[in-house]
Design an enzyme around this catalytic site. Structure first.
Site, PDB file in Angstrom:
ATOM      1  N   GLU A  19       0.858  -1.193   0.000  1.00  0.00           N
ATOM      2  CA  GLU A  19       0.000   0.000   0.000  1.00  0.00           C
ATOM      3  C   GLU A  19       0.890   1.237   0.000  1.00  0.00           C
ATOM      4  O   GLU A  19       1.153   1.788  -1.047  1.00  0.00           O
ATOM      5  CB  GLU A  19      -0.960  -0.008   1.193  1.00  0.00           C
ATOM      6  CG  GLU A  19      -1.946  -1.182   1.107  1.00  0.00           C
ATOM      7  CD  GLU A  19      -3.272  -0.916   1.766  1.00  0.00           C
ATOM      8  OE1 GLU A  19      -3.837   0.175   1.596  1.00  0.00           O
ATOM      9  OE2 GLU A  19      -3.736  -1.826   2.473  1.00  0.00           O
ATOM     10  N   GLU A  75      -1.514  -0.877  13.274  1.00  0.00           N
ATOM     11  CA  GLU A  75      -2.741  -0.600  12.524  1.00  0.00           C
ATOM     12  C   GLU A  75      -3.979  -0.981  13.329  1.00  0.00           C
ATOM     13  O   GLU A  75      -4.967  -0.263  13.361  1.00  0.00           O
ATOM     14  CB  GLU A  75      -2.718  -1.410  11.221  1.00  0.00           C
ATOM     15  CG  GLU A  75      -3.967  -1.233  10.372  1.00  0.00           C
ATOM     16  CD  GLU A  75      -3.815  -1.873   9.009  1.00  0.00           C
ATOM     17  OE1 GLU A  75      -2.984  -2.795   8.876  1.00  0.00           O
ATOM     18  OE2 GLU A  75      -4.532  -1.453   8.076  1.00  0.00           O
TER      19      GLU A  75
END
Ligand code: BGC
Length: 911
Positions: A442, A716
């Site tokens: 990402e 995260e």
């Protein structure tokens, strides 16, 4: 009196940046006076400032952001100086500063050149032989995908991954370098190109070896402007006369790493061809350079005989590796990971990103370093070097040059580690674009994450220019999408990232607003006003007359823990997304209205204020009972109600929020939306103890849970790692996402207690929330207006010591905690307060408190476990009673009078 920190457009001595305006700023220190009485800026083409092109004379200039127009010419260096007078009749001048323009609107002599596509990366070359004495040489350059320029084999600068990451369909940046010294006697300019974000695969739908989103060909454009001592000039520009040879780099990719083969032999020069391509524009991007250099803390031989180096810190960057004892043709393989599993190397959470480096040796010992990639890593697995030592490896942290502004230290070691982790989260994810994470496939500018962290970032570093670039990226996307803000900015020309969502897209209003609040320079609002408005207008169109905005897909309270169908991998939270969407829509409309007001746009201020009010009415109508109860009965639902003053009775919502936390044994359930406001809304509504409980909680879910499991960055997910150290899932799980690091905003603004009063911290509101549980908090913040210091010591529940420094030109409103006094107004100076608290600092537990409340306080629970162990496992219905009732009335906790008194005093002495 000294003048320091002089900047133009928030940059120190910038060269070749975009300069649509010239906003000057400076700080004053060591003054006797309290504030500036007048200041004067002189701008000249000469280093001794004679014959100024601009001279403001002594006047009322704003030291945070003095927008002083200067008639600019291309490729010109301007020298400037600010002189400040104080109210005590002091006068001081800054050192002479400069800024240099780029090519501005000037036409390019250079043409874009390209060459045949081969695996071996191209090296464009040109001999530069100055005919005369060079007094000034500048290189204006851009290359796609990414380039590295050198003169006679030596890099011309210390920047990596130029020309950086943006929507190349909309704009391409060029950089300007001073190469006067390098070209004194001439030499060869070489420019090597890698794939980068332009022609390399990128995005989680791409596959290793796959094509890039923006283009495939290698491209270079460059102009060298030589100024000679006799006043003449020469331009050497990319054209058909340049040649290409091949480098030993045979592949490069942001996600997958790099391969280099030193057994390859030199190639014959090839011809270049000319191609059409858009003219590049002056840079917005800050330089990405090497910062920290870390040595491994350990060389590990794993149970399956791998050799792994542990850097002791999860970081973003590249490395130097000393290769030795490898025969010609021998291969060295390097792989990066964030965590170990069962004592072995692990990288499955990187998904398709290979994050590796392959090196084929020519038998010579040398140090190797990647050029066109970066990694997010703590652990490095190395194969192929027989006698590898830890000292052979150095990790090089790469991130955008952002001056440090905030430093917070407390008396609590784990909290200090958490603060470091937040700081690393910023460094690791501020590589040209504010990214979600730096390691897996990402590493993109996810807007939701960016807005959640933006206020924290503005405390930690000077992010003005960094966000200015990102907002420009955003604007280019909006122009292509009718005002819509793509979830990911830049969107990488890939249809998959062309959606939008509430909170994520609202980054376009929230970030400029925060940047304005923190840095006090209204030009950010001026520059971004149209795009902010375009976003609200976009939502207005989608919403139509039937609340259409609520019906599109929204991520909502992403990664919250309260979804009714909670599965281990669950991403969506339990808070009604339509409610979140409308609250953010309303907030964006409010920001547009407030910005319009500040910019003197009366009609727009009225229009968006009315829109915001209409939305507010509709939210209150749809989601609130007349009693003040919020129907979105989740932690995040209540937090939004409090933060945005939606509830008719905040006390009701605050009490309900506390009850929800108690019902959940004192644990948070919030995701990306609620977490940034959780502790703040609690401390602002009389529940600072509960905020501290959340902050200092060491179990799952909580910030210190990560610290206890060895985290060196922010994760995260609250459960990225299980208590036994195993990775909870591989689908979407990074150990370096900064969103939950937004807690630092509370630590700075509420725990230490320094909040912005007026934009740029010219005026601050100081309301600390001390607790003996962390002993002290010591904050230093270099704001746009000056350096603030706030320190409190709470050695016990009764005493407080505070020291405060208000910078030159600033004022503060200070509420001394636990004093019950009206706020004190301070002007510049240093202040000390030593006093006895009028009430105990922090919660004092007594036998009259409810068992259920005590059980969620770790310290109270520990005391109960020691002095009244029977109380710990009582059923829920019993927990609702006070300890005193459980002893005396219900007789289920068996303590005699002496034992009860011992328990009471043990509870009272908890700090
Ligand atoms: C990213 C996030 C992002 C999210 C969107 C993830 O894959 O890493 O941080 O905001 O997708 O929901």
């Amino acid at each position: 009196m000294r003048i320091i920190c002089c900047k133009v457009n928030h940059l120190i001595n910038p060269m070749g940046y975009e300069m649509r305006r010239t906003v000057f700023s400076w700080l004053v220190e060591e003054a006797i006076g309290k504030k500036q009485s007048a200041a004067r800026i002189v701008v000249s083409l000469h280093a001794d400032l004679h014959a100024p092109v601009t001279d403001t004379g002594f006047t009322d200039l704003n030291s945070i952001a003095a927008d002083v127009p200067v008639q600019l010419m291309p490729r010109t260096r301007y020298y400037w100086q600010v002189t400040v007078r104080s109210d005590a009749n002091e006068e001081a001048s800054s050192d002479i500063q400069w800024f240099e323009t780029g090519k501005m609107g000037e036409a390019w002599t250079a043409k874009w050149i390209t060459c045949e596509k081969q695996a071996r990366h191209p090296v464009f070359r040109k001999q530069i032989m100055p005919g005369k004495n060079v007094v000034k040489a500048r290189l204006y350059i851009s290359g796609l995908g990414v380039y590295e320029a050198a003169v006679n084999g030596k890099r011309v600068d210390n920047e990596y991954l130029t020309p950086y990451c943006n929507n190349y369909n909309a704009w391409i940046q060029y950089q300007t370098y001073d190469v006067t010294e390098q070209l004194q006697n001439g030499g060869e300019l070489t420019v090597t190109l890698g794939h980068g974000w332009y022609s390399g695969r990128f995005g989680f739908f791409s596959k290793p070896g796959g094509p890039g989103d923006y283009g495939q060909e290698d491209r270079l454009i460059a102009e060298i402007h030589l100024s000679y001592a006799d006043g003449t000039e020469q331009i050497i520009a990319t054209d058909e006369s340049w040649q290409v040879t091949r480098s030993n780099i045979t592949d490069s990719s942001i996600y997958d790493g790099e391969t280099r083969d030193d057994t390859l032999t030199d190639t014959e020069p090839e011809a270049v061809s000319i191609m059409e391509a858009p003219i590049p524009v002056a840079r917005y991007s800050l330089p990405v350079t090497v910062h920290e250099q870390l040595k491994p803390i350990q060389l590990i031989r794993t149970p399956i005989d791998e050799t792994v180096l542990d850097l002791g810190q999860n970081l973003t960057g590249i490395f130097d590796l000393r290769v030795h004892g490898v025969p010609a043709g021998g291969k060295v393989h390097i792989q990066m990971g964030e965590v170990m599993q069962e004592g072995c190397f692990y990288n499955e959470n990187l998904r398709s990103a290979l994050a590796e480096y392959w090196y084929v040796s020519d038998g010579t010992d040398r140090v190797i370093r990647p050029h066109f990639t970066f990694y997010g890593f703590r652990y490095v697995k190395i194969e192929g070097i027989p006698e590898l030592t830890a000292d052979d490896f150095t990790a090089l942290a790469l991130y955008s040059d952002l001056p440090e502004t905030g430093c917070l230290v407390t008396g609590h070691a784990k909290l200090n580690r958490l603060i470091k982790n937040v700081e690393w989260g910023l460094k690791d994810n501020f590589l040209d674009v504010p990214t979600d994470c730096p390691q897996r496939d990402e590493r993109m500018g996810w807007t939701g994450d960016a807005q959640a962290f933006s206020a924290t970032a503005c405390y930690l570093r000077d992010c003005y220019a960094f966000y200015r670039k990102f907002l420009h990226d955003m604007e280019t996307e909006q122009r292509e999408h009718d005002g819509m803000v793509t979830d990911v900015v830049p969107s990488f020309a890939n249809a998959a990232y062309k959606g939008t969502a509430c909170v994520w897209g609202d980054a376009v209003t929230i970030i400029p607003w925060n940047v304005y609040q923190y840095y006090g320079d209204i030009s950010i609002l001026e520059d971004c006003f149209d795009q902010m408005k375009a976003w609200v207008d976009y939502i207005r169109r989608v919403d139509g007359d039937h609340q259409g905005w609520k019906k599109v897909f929204h991520y909502g309270d992403w990664l919250a823990l309260d979804h009714p169908n909670r599965k281990p991998d669950q991403c969506l939270g339990g808070t009604d997304v339509g409610y979140i969407a409308y609250v953010y829509y309303m907030r964006s409309a409010e920001i547009v209205a407030e910005s319009a007001g500040l910019l003197g746009k009366a009609a727009e201020a009225l229009e968006y204020r009315q829109l915001a009010q209409k939305l507010r009415d509709s939210i209150v109508h749809d989601y609130f009972a007349p009693s003040g109860l919020c129907c979105v009965d989740t932690q995040t639902g209540l937090l939004l109600a409090l933060k945005h003053h939606l509830t008719p009775d905040p006390a009701v919502a605050a009490a309900r929020l506390q009850q929800k936390l108690k019902d959940n044994d004192g644990y948070l359930q919030t995701g990306f939306v609620g977490t940034p406001f959780l502790c703040k809304e609690l401390s602002d509504h009389g529940a600072a103890d509960m905020a501290w409980n959340l902050m200092l909680n060491e179990d799952y879910p909580g910030w210190l849970y990560e610290v206890n499991l060895g985290g060196t960055t922010i994760w995260e997910r609250w459960n990225s790692m299980n208590p036994d150290g195993s990775v909870s899932s591989t689908g979407m799980n990074s150990f370096n996402h900064y969103a939950y690091g937004s807690i630092a905003e509370w630590l700075y603004g509420d725990a230490a207690g320094l909040r912005m009063g007026t934009a740029g911290f010219r005026h601050a509101v100081i309301v600390p929330n001390p607790t003996p549980r962390i002993g002290f908090a010591d904050l230093r913040y270099q704001s746009a207006a000056g350096v603030w210091q706030v320190k409190w010591d709470a050695p016990d529940k009764k005493h407080l010591h505070m020291s405060i420094t208000v910078p030159f030109g600033c004022t503060a409103e200070v509420t001394l905690p636990f004093m019950d006094q009206a706020p004190i107004m301070l002007d510049a100076g240093a202040y000390e307060y030593d006093y006895a608290a009028v009430r105990p600092i922090g919660k004092v537990w007594t036998l009259d408190d409810r068992l259920i409340d005590m059980l969620i306080d770790k310290q109270a629970k520990a005391v109960l476990a020691q002095y009244a162990p029977e109380s710990i496992d009582l059923p829920y219905s019993m927990q609702l009673n006070s300890i005193s009732a459980l002893i005396h009335d219900l007789n289920v906790v068996h303590l005699d009078a002496e034992q009860a008194a011992t328990l009471a005093s043990a509870l009272a002495t908890i700090d």
